[in-house]
Design a protein around this motif. Structure first.
Motif, PDB file in Angstrom:
ATOM      1  N   SER A  53     148.583 -89.100  -9.814  1.00  0.00           N
ATOM      2  CA  SER A  53     149.059 -87.921  -9.095  1.00  0.00           C
ATOM      3  C   SER A  53     150.335 -87.328  -9.675  1.00  0.00           C
ATOM      4  N   LEU A  68     147.526 -78.511  -2.148  1.00  0.00           N
ATOM      5  CA  LEU A  68     146.193 -78.993  -1.811  1.00  0.00           C
ATOM      6  C   LEU A  68     146.234 -79.840  -0.536  1.00  0.00           C
ATOM      7  N   LEU A  69     147.184 -80.746  -0.461  1.00  0.00           N
ATOM      8  CA  LEU A  69     147.269 -81.642   0.689  1.00  0.00           C
ATOM      9  C   LEU A  69     147.686 -80.915   1.961  1.00  0.00           C
ATOM     10  N   ILE A  96     142.616 -85.128  -9.170  1.00  0.00           N
ATOM     11  CA  ILE A  96     142.312 -85.370  -7.763  1.00  0.00           C
ATOM     12  C   ILE A  96     141.879 -86.818  -7.560  1.00  0.00           C
ATOM     13  N   LEU A  99     144.034 -89.536  -6.078  1.00  0.00           N
ATOM     14  CA  LEU A  99     144.246 -89.687  -4.632  1.00  0.00           C
ATOM     15  C   LEU A  99     143.420 -90.826  -4.043  1.00  0.00           C
ATOM     16  N   THR A 111     142.157 -87.197   1.752  1.00  0.00           N
ATOM     17  CA  THR A 111     141.246 -86.071   1.594  1.00  0.00           C
ATOM     18  C   THR A 111     140.238 -85.971   2.738  1.00  0.00           C
ATOM     19  N   LYS A 114     139.099 -82.644   4.942  1.00  0.00           N
ATOM     20  CA  LYS A 114     139.265 -81.464   4.087  1.00  0.00           C
ATOM     21  C   LYS A 114     137.888 -81.056   3.580  1.00  0.00           C
ATOM     22  N   ALA A 116     135.392 -78.682   1.022  1.00  0.00           N
ATOM     23  CA  ALA A 116     135.370 -78.069  -0.308  1.00  0.00           C
ATOM     24  C   ALA A 116     134.282 -77.004  -0.413  1.00  0.00           C
ATOM     25  N   LEU A 138     134.027 -84.563  -5.612  1.00  0.00           N
ATOM     26  CA  LEU A 138     134.932 -84.388  -4.476  1.00  0.00           C
ATOM     27  C   LEU A 138     134.475 -85.193  -3.260  1.00  0.00           C
ATOM     28  N   PHE A 143     136.292 -85.653   0.281  1.00  0.00           N
ATOM     29  CA  PHE A 143     136.117 -84.305   0.816  1.00  0.00           C
ATOM     30  C   PHE A 143     134.780 -84.189   1.537  1.00  0.00           C
TER      31      PHE A 143
END
Length: 200
Positions: A53, A68-69, A96, A99, A111, A114, A116, A138, A143
């Protein structure tokens, strides 16, 4: 509610971006639905290649990651090159991936909750392949993928005009983008009301 759009064109600003042009249609619908949007052209930033990160003082990724977060929605927009996503899009996915081990206060992946969505452009087919590649990556990190959460445009087989130079079936891409934006927002709102719980 916030959405971050990462335009993964290979062209730095101020060059015209076909991917950005279609992504703006998606963004317009997000705006209409009351979502606060921010679009970043990845090629304008020094995102160091890697899977962590934070890769040091020269690395632009930590600032983008912070946005993003802070967002409930992430839209990856990419051109198709040689039948796959752009190298900028792959770089974003690799970052990503850093994470993966991170958890929030409820012991959930950061994530989780969240959503996408995706925008893909290209002169030839391969858009659905690109969407499935990015969605799979993702989803693996945490995600949520909404149903029909993408739009794309291509000019059919063989060389041809780019999105900005052609009127070929743009109406389909724009209307599909509006539907995808609505679906992404609907799922994000559902997760906000009933979030995915953490592990014991």
């Amino acid at each position: 509610m916030k959405a971050l759009i990462l335009n993964c064109t290979l062209k730095p600003s101020p060059a015209a971006s076909n991917t950005e042009a279609l992504a703006k249609e998606f963004v317009a619908e997000l705006d209409r639905l009351g979502v606060k949007t921010s679009m970043i052209r990845v090629a304008d930033h020094n995102i160091i290649t890697g899977i962590k990160s934070d890769l040091g003082e020269e690395d632009a990724w930590p600032a983008i990651l912070k946005e993003l977060l802070a967002s409930e929605i992430l839209i990856i927009a990419t051109p198709t090159w040689m039948g796959t996503m752009s190298s900028e899009a792959l770089k974003v996915l690799e970052r990503i991936n850093g994470l993966y081990p991170k958890r929030d206060a409820q012991n959930r992946p950061v994530t989780f909750n969240k959503v996408a969505g995706f925008v893909v452009t290209g002169a030839e087919d391969g858009a659905r392949h690109v969407v499935s590649e990015i969605a799979g990556a993702l989803m693996d990190v945490g995600f949520t993928i909404a149903p029909q959460s993408y739009t794309y445009w291509n000019n059919g087989p063989g060389p041809g005009d780019n999105y900005l130079e052609s009127d070929y079936r743009k109406d389909w891409s724009i209307e599909t983008g509006k539907a995808a934006a609505a679906n992404v927002v609907a799922v994000a709102k559902a997760l906000k009301n009933t979030p995915i719980s953490g592990r014991e």
